[in-house]
Design a protein around this motif. Structure first.
Motif, PDB file in Angstrom:
ATOM      1  N   VAL A  67     -12.782   1.388   8.025  1.00 35.83           N
ATOM      2  CA  VAL A  67     -11.573   2.207   7.910  1.00 35.83           C
ATOM      3  C   VAL A  67     -11.809   3.652   8.329  1.00 35.83           C
ATOM      4  O   VAL A  67     -11.035   4.224   9.118  1.00 35.83           O
ATOM      5  N   PHE A  68     -12.872   4.252   7.813  1.00 35.35           N
ATOM      6  CA  PHE A  68     -13.104   5.670   8.078  1.00 35.35           C
ATOM      7  C   PHE A  68     -13.188   6.014   9.569  1.00 35.35           C
ATOM      8  O   PHE A  68     -12.583   7.005  10.001  1.00 35.35           O
TER       9      PHE A  68
ATOM     10  N   PRO B 233     -13.577   2.441  -3.312  1.00 37.51           N
ATOM     11  CA  PRO B 233     -13.093   3.764  -2.920  1.00 37.51           C
ATOM     12  C   PRO B 233     -11.662   3.999  -3.412  1.00 37.51           C
ATOM     13  O   PRO B 233     -10.838   3.091  -3.381  1.00 37.51           O
ATOM     14  N   THR B 234     -11.405   5.205  -3.875  1.00 40.24           N
ATOM     15  CA  THR B 234     -10.047   5.623  -4.226  1.00 40.24           C
ATOM     16  C   THR B 234      -9.667   6.772  -3.299  1.00 40.24           C
ATOM     17  O   THR B 234     -10.437   7.713  -3.133  1.00 40.24           O
ATOM     18  N   ILE B 235      -8.498   6.661  -2.695  1.00 40.45           N
ATOM     19  CA  ILE B 235      -8.055   7.628  -1.696  1.00 40.45           C
ATOM     20  C   ILE B 235      -6.810   8.364  -2.181  1.00 40.45           C
ATOM     21  O   ILE B 235      -5.854   7.740  -2.670  1.00 40.45           O
ATOM     22  N   PHE B 236      -6.844   9.686  -2.043  1.00 40.19           N
ATOM     23  CA  PHE B 236      -5.677  10.518  -2.353  1.00 40.19           C
ATOM     24  C   PHE B 236      -5.189  11.183  -1.074  1.00 40.19           C
ATOM     25  O   PHE B 236      -5.998  11.652  -0.260  1.00 40.19           O
TER      26      PHE B 236
ATOM     27  N   LEU C 143      -6.466   0.508   5.716  1.00 40.72           N
ATOM     28  CA  LEU C 143      -6.107   1.420   6.790  1.00 40.72           C
ATOM     29  C   LEU C 143      -4.595   1.582   6.885  1.00 40.72           C
ATOM     30  O   LEU C 143      -4.083   2.697   7.049  1.00 40.72           O
ATOM     31  N   GLU C 144      -3.877   0.481   6.763  1.00 39.77           N
ATOM     32  CA  GLU C 144      -2.424   0.517   6.894  1.00 39.77           C
ATOM     33  C   GLU C 144      -1.785   1.389   5.813  1.00 39.77           C
ATOM     34  O   GLU C 144      -0.887   2.203   6.087  1.00 39.77           O
ATOM     35  N   SER C 145      -2.246   1.233   4.570  1.00 40.07           N
ATOM     36  CA  SER C 145      -1.672   2.002   3.462  1.00 40.07           C
ATOM     37  C   SER C 145      -1.964   3.485   3.594  1.00 40.07           C
ATOM     38  O   SER C 145      -1.096   4.339   3.348  1.00 40.07           O
ATOM     39  N   ILE C 146      -3.187   3.793   3.997  1.00 44.12           N
ATOM     40  CA  ILE C 146      -3.569   5.203   4.127  1.00 44.12           C
ATOM     41  C   ILE C 146      -2.823   5.861   5.278  1.00 44.12           C
ATOM     42  O   ILE C 146      -2.316   6.985   5.153  1.00 44.12           O
ATOM     43  N   LYS C 147      -2.730   5.163   6.395  1.00 40.38           N
ATOM     44  CA  LYS C 147      -2.012   5.717   7.540  1.00 40.38           C
ATOM     45  C   LYS C 147      -0.543   5.938   7.207  1.00 40.38           C
ATOM     46  O   LYS C 147       0.052   6.943   7.611  1.00 40.38           O
ATOM     47  N   ALA C 148       0.049   5.006   6.464  1.00 41.53           N
ATOM     48  CA  ALA C 148       1.457   5.146   6.084  1.00 41.53           C
ATOM     49  C   ALA C 148       1.642   6.389   5.206  1.00 41.53           C
ATOM     50  O   ALA C 148       2.614   7.146   5.381  1.00 41.53           O
TER      51      ALA C 148
ATOM     52  N   ALA D  17     -18.998   0.892   1.239  1.00 44.79           N
ATOM     53  CA  ALA D  17     -19.797   0.735   2.459  1.00 44.79           C
ATOM     54  C   ALA D  17     -18.954   0.101   3.559  1.00 44.79           C
ATOM     55  O   ALA D  17     -18.981   0.540   4.717  1.00 44.79           O
ATOM     56  N   GLN D  18     -18.185  -0.916   3.192  1.00 46.49           N
ATOM     57  CA  GLN D  18     -17.326  -1.581   4.166  1.00 46.49           C
ATOM     58  C   GLN D  18     -16.210  -0.653   4.626  1.00 46.49           C
ATOM     59  O   GLN D  18     -15.866  -0.605   5.817  1.00 46.49           O
TER      60      GLN D  18
END
Length: 234
Positions: A92-93, A207-210, A221-226, A86-87
């Motif tokens: 981030v989204f 959440p797990t992001i691929f 956000l930083e990890s996903i953007k990288a 939810a957060q």
């Protein structure tokens, strides 16, 4: 009273107590079974997970912000009862959407991974029903279900609440039919597919992001953007 009569009386009392205990245990077992059956009827176990064949990240049947020409595919695995999800969707989204989705730089898909509790499954089924019957309202429904999320230790994702949330974003929704659709095979199969994909790729939390098939170390956000930028710049 003679010792023999007293002994017989004690034996009769002991037998009566034993029989009473057996009957009580049997009754409690029966009640428990009935309660389990009723719970299963309302909050079904997702069946068929082990029978699903996984062949990569097939997102054609998943809710997706799509740009077929994008070099990068981002997939989120989420549980609607997960407070971190939810957060994540609140903080981030929106930034990912503004920086990448709205600019056509990525495909973004959502896949259910209901694991927290029994009503996680029902919330996942509700999202599949919305996606199938009112596809354009899916992302609004997702936003609202996270906004109306309650404590993860409570059973709050009930048929009535889920129908109410869906109705808030789909004014012409037939709530009675919506509740029936929660238990149809189509929705069950899709959630089973989602869980099979998650299990195949070792998802064990949300959440797990691929990003392009590779799990990001953490959902910041930083990890996903990288990770996205690295794929764009290849």
């Amino acid at each position: 009273m003679s010792k023999k009569k007293k002994s017989n009386s004690n034996q009769t009392f002991a037998i009566s107590v034993f029989v009473g205990i057996v009957v009580l245990v049997g009754a409690l077992f029966l009640v428990s079974k009935m309660q389990d059956k009723k719970t299963e009827e309302v909050y079904p176990t997702i069946a068929g997970v082990n029978q699903v064949k996984v062949d990569g990240f097939d997102t054609k049947d998943q809710p997706t912000f799509s740009n077929k020409d994008a070099k990068v595919e981002v997939v989120e695995f989420g549980d609607y009862k997960c407070p971190i999800c939810a957060q994540w969707n609140k903080v981030v989204f929106p930034q990912l959407k503004a920086d990448y989705i709205d600019n056509g730089l990525i495909n973004f898909s959502f896949i259910n991974y209901p694991f927290i509790s029994k009503d996680s499954n029902l919330a996942a089924l509700a999202s599949e029903v919305v996606y199938k019957t009112h596809k354009d309202s899916f992302w609004k429904f997702q936003e609202q279900i996270y906004l109306k999320q309650e404590d993860e230790t409570t059973t709050w994702a009930t048929p009535d609440k889920l129908a109410s949330i869906a109705k808030s974003v789909i004014p012409n929704l037939d709530e009675k039919q919506f509740k029936k659709d929660l238990y149809k095979k189509d929705a069950m199969k899709q959630v089973a597919n989602d869980v099979a994909i998650a299990n195949h790729y070792g998802v064990n939390g949300t959440p797990t992001i691929f990003v392009n098939g590779k799990a990001v170390d953490n959902p910041s956000l930083e990890s996903i953007k990288a990770a996205i930028d690295a794929e764009i710049n290849k």
